[in-house]
Design a protein around this motif. Structure first.
Motif, PDB file in Angstrom:
ATOM      1  N   THR A  84       6.437 -23.434  74.884  1.00  0.00           N
ATOM      2  CA  THR A  84       6.270 -24.879  74.952  1.00  0.00           C
ATOM      3  C   THR A  84       7.377 -25.496  75.805  1.00  0.00           C
ATOM      4  OG1 THR A  84       7.558 -25.154  72.930  1.00  0.00           O
ATOM      5  CG2 THR A  84       5.168 -24.994  72.686  1.00  0.00           C
ATOM      6  N   LEU A 106       2.939 -24.263  78.032  1.00  0.00           N
ATOM      7  CA  LEU A 106       2.478 -25.621  77.779  1.00  0.00           C
ATOM      8  C   LEU A 106       3.566 -26.636  78.095  1.00  0.00           C
ATOM      9  CD1 LEU A 106       0.787 -25.084  74.286  1.00  0.00           C
ATOM     10  CD2 LEU A 106      -0.249 -24.879  76.546  1.00  0.00           C
ATOM     11  N   THR A 108       3.756 -29.421  76.507  1.00  0.00           N
ATOM     12  CA  THR A 108       4.049 -30.041  75.218  1.00  0.00           C
ATOM     13  C   THR A 108       5.356 -29.511  74.645  1.00  0.00           C
ATOM     14  OG1 THR A 108       1.682 -30.096  74.793  1.00  0.00           O
ATOM     15  CG2 THR A 108       3.127 -30.459  72.898  1.00  0.00           C
ATOM     16  N   TRP A 110       8.030 -28.467  71.726  1.00  0.00           N
ATOM     17  CA  TRP A 110       7.760 -27.862  70.424  1.00  0.00           C
ATOM     18  C   TRP A 110       7.574 -28.890  69.307  1.00  0.00           C
ATOM     19  CZ3 TRP A 110       5.710 -24.361  67.738  1.00  0.00           C
ATOM     20  CH2 TRP A 110       6.009 -24.227  66.378  1.00  0.00           C
ATOM     21  N   PHE A 113       3.996 -30.012  69.293  1.00  0.00           N
ATOM     22  CA  PHE A 113       2.948 -28.999  69.288  1.00  0.00           C
ATOM     23  C   PHE A 113       2.129 -29.163  68.011  1.00  0.00           C
ATOM     24  CE2 PHE A 113       1.324 -24.675  68.569  1.00  0.00           C
ATOM     25  CZ  PHE A 113       0.800 -24.392  69.818  1.00  0.00           C
ATOM     26  N   ASP A 117      -3.354 -28.138  69.655  1.00  0.00           N
ATOM     27  CA  ASP A 117      -2.808 -27.358  70.771  1.00  0.00           C
ATOM     28  C   ASP A 117      -3.005 -25.867  70.513  1.00  0.00           C
ATOM     29  OD1 ASP A 117      -1.710 -29.570  72.282  1.00  0.00           O
ATOM     30  OD2 ASP A 117      -0.151 -29.697  70.736  1.00  0.00           O
ATOM     31  N   LEU A 118      -2.717 -25.453  69.293  1.00  0.00           N
ATOM     32  CA  LEU A 118      -2.892 -24.045  68.938  1.00  0.00           C
ATOM     33  C   LEU A 118      -4.363 -23.647  69.057  1.00  0.00           C
ATOM     34  CD1 LEU A 118      -1.769 -21.365  67.953  1.00  0.00           C
ATOM     35  CD2 LEU A 118      -2.053 -22.210  65.598  1.00  0.00           C
TER      36      LEU A 118
END
Length: 153
Positions: A84, A106, A108, A110, A113, A117-118
């Motif tokens: 991230t 990514l 984004t 952390w 996140f 996102d996952l």
């Protein structure tokens, strides 16, 4: 995983609580790592093997040796590594374990996140062709170019 002695006491205790509460889990292996140096762990594992008189190690033995010098339990090979915060490098992170991992970078940060996102990363993960080091034969063009005696395909 990593050098817990470099973390403050409150954070170490929170990690230990989380580990205890999830120890019986069977559906997902997830890990967080900090203050780890992959190249140094590989070097120290090689030194350990050399001091013991070993000249060859199996892949599993090498992985266990790296875990031993890296203050961690052995980590199975990673399937997926998410970085991230906009960085697009491994930064000496899990070099041995991520040899065949699918990497996702990514923007984004952390703290932001989110489960969505996952879910997006996992969905993309399942579209990837995983070869684990196998090289698929390439189909040559009908009239391959030649340079210096080498065929370029």
């Amino acid at each position: 995983m990593g050098r817990r002695d470099r973390l403050d006491r409150g954070l170490r205790e929170a990690i230990e609580r989380a580990e205890r509460s999830t120890r019986s889990g069977e559906r997902l292996d997830a890990g967080w790592r900090w203050t780890t140096q992959g190249r140094d762990a590989i070097r120290r594992a090689a030194e350990l093997a050399a001091r013991s008189g070993r000249t060859e190690l199996s892949q599993d033995e090498a992985g266990r040796a790296i875990a031993r010098v890296d203050h961690a339990s052995p980590v199975p090979p990673l399937d997926l590594l998410i970085r991230t915060g906009g960085e697009q490098r491994l930064s000496d992170f899990l070099l041995w374990e991520s040899a065949y991992a699918e990497l996702f970078f990514l923007e984004t940060p952390w703290p932001d996140f989110a489960p969505t996102d996952l879910a997006a990363v996992v969905s993309k993960f399942f579209t990837r062709e995983r070869r684990f080091g196998r090289v698929e034969p390439r189909v040559e063009a009908e009239a391959p170019a030649r340079r210096g005696g080498l065929r370029v395909v």
